[in-house]
Design a protein around this motif. Structure first.
Motif, PDB file in Angstrom:
ATOM      1  N   MET A  99       0.816  -1.185   0.000  1.00 49.24           N
ATOM      2  CA  MET A  99       0.000   0.000   0.000  1.00 49.24           C
ATOM      3  C   MET A  99       0.865   1.257   0.000  1.00 49.24           C
ATOM      4  O   MET A  99       0.513   2.242  -0.642  1.00 49.24           O
ATOM      5  N   VAL A 100       1.992   1.205   0.668  1.00 44.00           N
ATOM      6  CA  VAL A 100       2.886   2.359   0.691  1.00 44.00           C
ATOM      7  C   VAL A 100       3.479   2.584  -0.704  1.00 44.00           C
ATOM      8  O   VAL A 100       3.659   3.727  -1.129  1.00 44.00           O
ATOM      9  N   ALA A 101       3.739   1.501  -1.419  1.00 44.95           N
ATOM     10  CA  ALA A 101       4.286   1.633  -2.771  1.00 44.95           C
ATOM     11  C   ALA A 101       3.301   2.338  -3.695  1.00 44.95           C
ATOM     12  O   ALA A 101       3.710   3.118  -4.555  1.00 44.95           O
ATOM     13  N   ASP A 102       2.007   2.072  -3.507  1.00 44.99           N
ATOM     14  CA  ASP A 102       0.997   2.745  -4.326  1.00 44.99           C
ATOM     15  C   ASP A 102       1.067   4.253  -4.152  1.00 44.99           C
ATOM     16  O   ASP A 102       1.036   5.011  -5.127  1.00 44.99           O
ATOM     17  N   PHE A 103       1.171   4.693  -2.912  1.00 47.08           N
ATOM     18  CA  PHE A 103       1.264   6.138  -2.650  1.00 47.08           C
ATOM     19  C   PHE A 103       2.579   6.713  -3.141  1.00 47.08           C
ATOM     20  O   PHE A 103       2.635   7.846  -3.616  1.00 47.08           O
ATOM     21  N   LEU A 153     -13.736  -1.603  -5.383  1.00 43.11           N
ATOM     22  CA  LEU A 153     -14.474  -0.921  -6.438  1.00 43.11           C
ATOM     23  C   LEU A 153     -14.696  -1.821  -7.656  1.00 43.11           C
ATOM     24  O   LEU A 153     -15.759  -1.832  -8.234  1.00 43.11           O
ATOM     25  N   ARG A 154     -13.651  -2.586  -8.023  1.00 50.39           N
ATOM     26  CA  ARG A 154     -13.804  -3.494  -9.158  1.00 50.39           C
ATOM     27  C   ARG A 154     -14.798  -4.613  -8.877  1.00 50.39           C
ATOM     28  O   ARG A 154     -15.595  -4.957  -9.730  1.00 50.39           O
ATOM     29  N   SER A 155     -14.768  -5.185  -7.681  1.00 50.04           N
ATOM     30  CA  SER A 155     -15.713  -6.264  -7.367  1.00 50.04           C
ATOM     31  C   SER A 155     -17.127  -5.720  -7.226  1.00 50.04           C
ATOM     32  O   SER A 155     -18.084  -6.411  -7.554  1.00 50.04           O
ATOM     33  N   GLY A 156     -17.277  -4.493  -6.766  1.00 49.96           N
ATOM     34  CA  GLY A 156     -18.603  -3.894  -6.653  1.00 49.96           C
ATOM     35  C   GLY A 156     -19.196  -3.533  -8.003  1.00 49.96           C
ATOM     36  O   GLY A 156     -20.398  -3.582  -8.193  1.00 49.96           O
ATOM     37  N   LEU A 157     -18.350  -3.177  -8.962  1.00 53.41           N
ATOM     38  CA  LEU A 157     -18.835  -2.813 -10.287  1.00 53.41           C
ATOM     39  C   LEU A 157     -19.251  -4.028 -11.111  1.00 53.41           C
ATOM     40  O   LEU A 157     -20.061  -3.933 -12.005  1.00 53.41           O
ATOM     41  N   ARG A 158     -18.686  -5.194 -10.811  1.00 52.71           N
ATOM     42  CA  ARG A 158     -19.006  -6.391 -11.586  1.00 52.71           C
ATOM     43  C   ARG A 158     -20.314  -7.019 -11.193  1.00 52.71           C
ATOM     44  O   ARG A 158     -20.857  -7.830 -11.889  1.00 52.71           O
ATOM     45  N   LEU A 167     -10.375  20.413  -3.165  1.00 60.40           N
ATOM     46  CA  LEU A 167     -10.479  19.088  -2.553  1.00 60.40           C
ATOM     47  C   LEU A 167     -10.351  17.946  -3.551  1.00 60.40           C
ATOM     48  O   LEU A 167     -10.261  16.788  -3.145  1.00 60.40           O
ATOM     49  N   LEU A 168     -10.344  18.233  -4.831  1.00 54.98           N
ATOM     50  CA  LEU A 168     -10.301  17.176  -5.843  1.00 54.98           C
ATOM     51  C   LEU A 168      -9.028  16.334  -5.793  1.00 54.98           C
ATOM     52  O   LEU A 168      -9.117  15.104  -5.848  1.00 54.98           O
ATOM     53  N   PRO A 169      -7.824  16.903  -5.659  1.00 55.69           N
ATOM     54  CA  PRO A 169      -6.636  16.044  -5.567  1.00 55.69           C
ATOM     55  C   PRO A 169      -6.675  15.110  -4.359  1.00 55.69           C
ATOM     56  O   PRO A 169      -6.302  13.950  -4.460  1.00 55.69           O
ATOM     57  N   PHE A 170      -7.144  15.608  -3.238  1.00 52.63           N
ATOM     58  CA  PHE A 170      -7.224  14.758  -2.051  1.00 52.63           C
ATOM     59  C   PHE A 170      -8.243  13.642  -2.239  1.00 52.63           C
ATOM     60  O   PHE A 170      -8.044  12.520  -1.795  1.00 52.63           O
ATOM     61  N   ALA A 171      -9.334  13.942  -2.908  1.00 54.66           N
ATOM     62  CA  ALA A 171     -10.348  12.923  -3.171  1.00 54.66           C
ATOM     63  C   ALA A 171      -9.809  11.847  -4.105  1.00 54.66           C
ATOM     64  O   ALA A 171     -10.136  10.665  -3.944  1.00 54.66           O
ATOM     65  N   LEU A 172      -8.992  12.219  -5.069  1.00 57.65           N
ATOM     66  CA  LEU A 172      -8.429  11.224  -5.982  1.00 57.65           C
ATOM     67  C   LEU A 172      -7.452  10.290  -5.283  1.00 57.65           C
ATOM     68  O   LEU A 172      -7.304   9.138  -5.679  1.00 57.65           O
ATOM     69  N   PHE A 173      -6.782  10.770  -4.244  1.00 59.52           N
ATOM     70  CA  PHE A 173      -5.851   9.916  -3.502  1.00 59.52           C
ATOM     71  C   PHE A 173      -6.569   8.799  -2.747  1.00 59.52           C
ATOM     72  O   PHE A 173      -5.946   7.829  -2.343  1.00 59.52           O
ATOM     73  N   LEU A 174      -7.887   8.907  -2.562  1.00 60.87           N
ATOM     74  CA  LEU A 174      -8.632   7.830  -1.916  1.00 60.87           C
ATOM     75  C   LEU A 174      -8.656   6.571  -2.770  1.00 60.87           C
ATOM     76  O   LEU A 174      -8.814   5.472  -2.255  1.00 60.87           O
ATOM     77  N   PHE A 175      -8.511   6.716  -4.093  1.00 56.57           N
ATOM     78  CA  PHE A 175      -8.563   5.576  -4.998  1.00 56.57           C
ATOM     79  C   PHE A 175      -7.197   4.948  -5.266  1.00 56.57           C
ATOM     80  O   PHE A 175      -7.095   4.010  -6.042  1.00 56.57           O
ATOM     81  N   VAL A 176      -6.144   5.448  -4.633  1.00 57.09           N
ATOM     82  CA  VAL A 176      -4.800   4.947  -4.889  1.00 57.09           C
ATOM     83  C   VAL A 176      -4.550   3.570  -4.279  1.00 57.09           C
ATOM     84  O   VAL A 176      -4.007   2.699  -4.953  1.00 57.09           O
ATOM     85  N   PRO A 177      -4.924   3.278  -3.025  1.00 61.31           N
ATOM     86  CA  PRO A 177      -4.575   1.977  -2.449  1.00 61.31           C
ATOM     87  C   PRO A 177      -5.217   0.813  -3.193  1.00 61.31           C
ATOM     88  O   PRO A 177      -6.369   0.886  -3.630  1.00 61.31           O
ATOM     89  N   LEU A 178      -4.460  -0.264  -3.328  1.00 60.91           N
ATOM     90  CA  LEU A 178      -4.925  -1.437  -4.054  1.00 60.91           C
ATOM     91  C   LEU A 178      -6.173  -2.068  -3.443  1.00 60.91           C
ATOM     92  O   LEU A 178      -7.078  -2.455  -4.185  1.00 60.91           O
ATOM     93  N   PRO A 179      -6.300  -2.159  -2.111  1.00 68.51           N
ATOM     94  CA  PRO A 179      -7.543  -2.734  -1.568  1.00 68.51           C
ATOM     95  C   PRO A 179      -8.796  -1.934  -1.934  1.00 68.51           C
ATOM     96  O   PRO A 179      -9.849  -2.516  -2.183  1.00 68.51           O
ATOM     97  N   VAL A 180      -8.679  -0.636  -2.004  1.00 68.83           N
ATOM     98  CA  VAL A 180      -9.828   0.192  -2.388  1.00 68.83           C
ATOM     99  C   VAL A 180     -10.197  -0.077  -3.841  1.00 68.83           C
ATOM    100  O   VAL A 180     -11.374  -0.217  -4.186  1.00 68.83           O
ATOM    101  N   ARG A 181      -9.190  -0.178  -4.702  1.00 72.80           N
ATOM    102  CA  ARG A 181      -9.467  -0.454  -6.113  1.00 72.80           C
ATOM    103  C   ARG A 181     -10.067  -1.839  -6.301  1.00 72.80           C
ATOM    104  O   ARG A 181     -10.924  -2.035  -7.153  1.00 72.80           O
TER     105      ARG A 181
END
Length: 122
Positions: free
Chosen positions: A1-5, A116-121, A99-113
């Motif tokens: 997760m740290v590598a993602d950031f 989101l992918r499993s919820g969209l399917r 606030l947009l840049p900070f909001a985009l950083f919420l999608f950076v961690p792999l568990p969050v992505r």
């Protein structure tokens, strides 16, 4: 997760460095005289150096990971978008984008992505 950031921040800094380098050569409308353009280039150079260091840190953190591509592709793209928005904020001070840049950083961690992918399917 740290590598993602690390990848996201490095990509953001790299885009900001490119924007400030291009703007500093744009003419006298950006800065008051040669000193302002020189400072913008110095700031861009320091951002580029920090970006390279961040990319190296991220690469060392994901070395040997089986899904190294998952840790780098999306965070780099999100970081580039965040860097563009941050450069726009510094250059134009747009309050509605604050606030947009900070909001985009919420999608950076792999568990969050993954969530989101499993919820969209479904």
């Amino acid at each position: 997760m740290v590598a993602d950031f690390a990848f996201a921040l490095a990509a953001g800094m790299f885009v900001m460095a490119g924007v400030f380098t291009a703007i500093s050569f744009g003419g006298p409308g950006f800065a008051a005289g040669d000193a302002g353009a020189g400072l913008a280039r110095l700031f861009a150079a320091s951002l580029a150096i920090a970006s390279i260091c961040g990319m190296l840190i991220g690469a060392m953190l994901v070395s040997g990971a089986p899904d190294a591509g998952a840790h780098s592709t999306v965070p780099v793209l999100l970081g580039a978008v965040v860097g563009a928005f941050e450069a726009l904020l510094i250059l134009e001070a747009r309050v509605e984008l604050l606030l947009l840049p900070f909001a985009l950083f919420l999608f950076v961690p792999l568990p969050v992505r993954r969530v989101l992918r499993s919820g969209l399917r479904r």
